[in-house]
Enzyme design. Structure first.
Site, PDB file in Angstrom:
ATOM      1  N   HIS A  81      -9.830   1.384 -42.767  1.00 46.44           N
ATOM      2  CA  HIS A  81      -8.711   0.777 -43.613  1.00 46.44           C
ATOM      3  C   HIS A  81      -7.491   1.276 -43.491  1.00 46.44           C
ATOM      4  O   HIS A  81      -6.503   0.453 -43.343  1.00 46.44           O
ATOM      5  CB  HIS A  81      -9.285   0.436 -45.123  1.00 46.44           C
ATOM      6  N   ASP A 121     -18.776   2.895 -51.430  1.00 46.92           N
ATOM      7  CA  ASP A 121     -19.572   1.346 -51.464  1.00 46.92           C
ATOM      8  C   ASP A 121     -19.733   0.815 -52.826  1.00 46.92           C
ATOM      9  O   ASP A 121     -19.434  -0.513 -52.764  1.00 46.92           O
ATOM     10  CB  ASP A 121     -20.772   1.362 -50.615  1.00 46.92           C
ATOM     11  N   SER A 162      -9.641  -8.449 -33.419  1.00 52.36           N
ATOM     12  CA  SER A 162     -10.623  -7.396 -33.583  1.00 52.36           C
ATOM     13  C   SER A 162     -10.365  -6.311 -32.225  1.00 52.36           C
ATOM     14  O   SER A 162      -9.559  -6.486 -31.369  1.00 52.36           O
ATOM     15  CB  SER A 162     -12.230  -7.909 -33.299  1.00 52.36           C
ATOM     16  N   ARG A 163     -11.072  -5.414 -32.248  1.00 52.15           N
ATOM     17  CA  ARG A 163     -11.007  -4.388 -31.012  1.00 52.15           C
ATOM     18  C   ARG A 163     -11.683  -4.927 -29.784  1.00 52.15           C
ATOM     19  O   ARG A 163     -11.212  -4.343 -28.860  1.00 52.15           O
ATOM     20  CB  ARG A 163     -11.713  -3.010 -31.299  1.00 52.15           C
ATOM     21  N   ARG A 187     -25.277   6.260 -44.465  1.00 52.41           N
ATOM     22  CA  ARG A 187     -25.423   7.674 -44.572  1.00 52.41           C
ATOM     23  C   ARG A 187     -24.623   8.532 -43.470  1.00 52.41           C
ATOM     24  O   ARG A 187     -24.701   9.734 -43.664  1.00 52.41           O
ATOM     25  CB  ARG A 187     -26.918   7.807 -44.145  1.00 52.41           C
ATOM     26  N   LYS A 241     -11.918  -3.336 -50.337  1.00 50.79           N
ATOM     27  CA  LYS A 241     -12.100  -2.138 -51.113  1.00 50.79           C
ATOM     28  C   LYS A 241     -13.127  -1.224 -50.726  1.00 50.79           C
ATOM     29  O   LYS A 241     -14.067  -1.734 -49.892  1.00 50.79           O
ATOM     30  CB  LYS A 241     -12.533  -2.524 -52.587  1.00 50.79           C
TER      31      LYS A 241
END
Lengths: 324, 324
Positions: free
Chosen positions: B79, B178, B36-37, B167, B97
């Site tokens: 991604h 999504d 992870s970051r 949003r 996805k």
């Protein structure tokens, strides 16, 4: 008991038979005559159903003094001529759906009825069904919040021969008028007239639509996503989505006796009495209007009929179908 | 027993947790590292799941010599960067996805994978489900005749706050990526690439789509009628209509364990084993490909991923949504 309403039946096809059969369920309804372009056909129809009189012309039926209201049950390409004849003779009419082939001729019938002060109603029986009326009340009362989308489909299996009525442009063939009128009417019940219409279709070699998709957009932000066709059978389902729930009719939505209300993960089934082929409800509405001296039904108002015909006109324009 | 496939997990959100949980169902799968970051986030994720190593950067995970394949589980706007980093390090990847925000960046990943000879697959788990695979076989074998139409819907209830990821244009927000990716993918399984696309949407004040209708037309005459949205929940159903029958998935089609085959008035229910969250099937496919030395999956081929991204691009163009 009220004086029976005396019905005249114009045309002798399957829908005429179904309607007469449903009228038999109503104690206040009486079928007194049938009229057809062919006397022998009218006589056979009358004999089989115990109808007192048979006429070999529409004009005789329209002129019959003891007929209170005429049910126009011809194929839809003949609706305008038949209904216009009756209205001009001062006879109230219930006209099978779609009322005509386009909005202009529907508007002509409405104008004629209003000029003459005569009752006119499209036989859009879906609007008179108890389940649909209850759905409208629930939606109007906010049961599913604001409506965000409507889905409806009505597609039947083919194949239909090139000579079939459903493939004849001059008879208003194709999926749109026969089947599409139901998804469009269902949507109109909850969302009214769209501000945007987009349609896509596949046409038969004869130039009528065999597979049609329609998307409608509304100022509220709601969308309708509809399909009709004559090449492959669909579930014939309809769904109204809202911000707080949805109402689903899983099959044969246009003649439904119930629906499912889904809210907060809970499903509630609502069912309503069945009655014959489902056509008695519209007949009762006609008789109630006539008894009250009204020339238009609140359940199937002229404006709604014209709205739907206008939507169908625009769809037809976009997909390049002409009935002329 | 085969040598276990050693997975590295890139990102620590909900889908990463669901995937790790499903990997535990597979005896041949082992999760050896998470990256992870933020190191503390990776460490917490690893500790909770007994994962041996945690990295505070994606690059360390991509470089870890004992990681056979990386699962990229970031929000979709990240991604491309994450997958590109892994592919450049020669690491096989399964990318959540939609694979990227648009076709161009997806094509860049495919090109990178091919140049390096490294495995790349979009985590479009629907394509790997036993029920969906069986549906495809049935349709390909003519069980419902020629496909005439596909319906699919995936809309969820709002409201979402203006600050929500869904949003945010820069995060690829809105319904389309999504949710819409599922109806579009489902349609692609049976009809491939449309020759005509028509889309209509309502946008949020931020400029992403909150209510979207899509109609696709195919050279065969078939149509697809699809809806996605984030303002009102839908049944999440899908239907494939054919000239001789139809197949219906009444709810949550994209993760289904069964369907109904309707032919000649008869309904046949078909059910398939459930497995965790349904993600193990795609993981098995990845492992089978890696074991066979393959760089692409037949179930989720690069071409299908690019097709779908291209369709989404066109829809987005028509509805006026930009993620930049």
């Amino acid at each position: 008991m009220a004086t029976p309403t005396r019905w005249g039946i114009l045309a002798t096809g399957g829908i005429a038979a179904a309607f007469v059969s449903d009228l038999a369920l109503l104690p206040d309804a009486e079928v007194v005559a049938v009229g057809s372009r062919r006397l022998d056909t009218a006589q056979a129809f009358a004999a089989e159903r115990g109808i007192p009189r048979a006429y070999g012309s529409w004009a005789e039926l329209a002129a019959a003094p003891d007929v209170d209201v005429v049910y126009v049950a011809t194929p839809h390409a003949a609706h305008h001529a038949a209904a216009h004849l009756c209205l001009s003779a001062g006879k109230p009419v219930l006209v099978e759906k779609p009322i005509t082939l386009d909005r202009a001729s529907a508007a002509d019938l409405v104008a004629t009825a209003r000029e003459r002060g005569v009752f006119l109603m499209e036989a859009m029986w879906t609007r008179a069904l108890p389940a649909i009326r209850r759905m409208r009340e629930l939606v109007a009362d906010g049961a599913i919040g604001e409506v965000t989308a409507v889905y409806a489909d009505f597609a039947i299996s083919g194949p239909f021969a090139p000579t079939h009525r459903l493939r004849a442009p001059e008879l208003g063939g194709g999926a749109l008028l026969d089947l599409g009128v139901y998804p469009v009417t269902f949507t109109h019940l909850f969302l009214g007239v769209p501000s945007r219409i987009s349609a896509m279709a596949t046409l038969t070699p004869e130039g009528v639509d065999e597979n049609t998709a329609m998307t409608f957009g509304y100022d509220s932000g709601a969308l309708a996503v509809l399909h009709c066709g004559i090449v492959g059978g669909s579930p014939v389902s309809a769904t109204v989505l809202g911000t707080r729930g949805r109402i689903v009719i899983p099959k044969r939505f246009f003649g439904t006796t119930g629906f499912t209300l889904v809210r907060g993960g809970e499903s509630e089934e609502m069912t309503f009495p069945r009655s014959g082929n489902g056509l008695a409800f519209e007949a009762e509405e006609v008789m109630a209007c006539l008894a009250a001296g009204r020339t238009e039904s609140d359940l199937v108002p002229h404006a709604a009929t014209l709205d739907v015909m206008g939507i169908l006109d625009e769809v037809r324009k976009q997909i390049g179908v002409s009935y002329a």
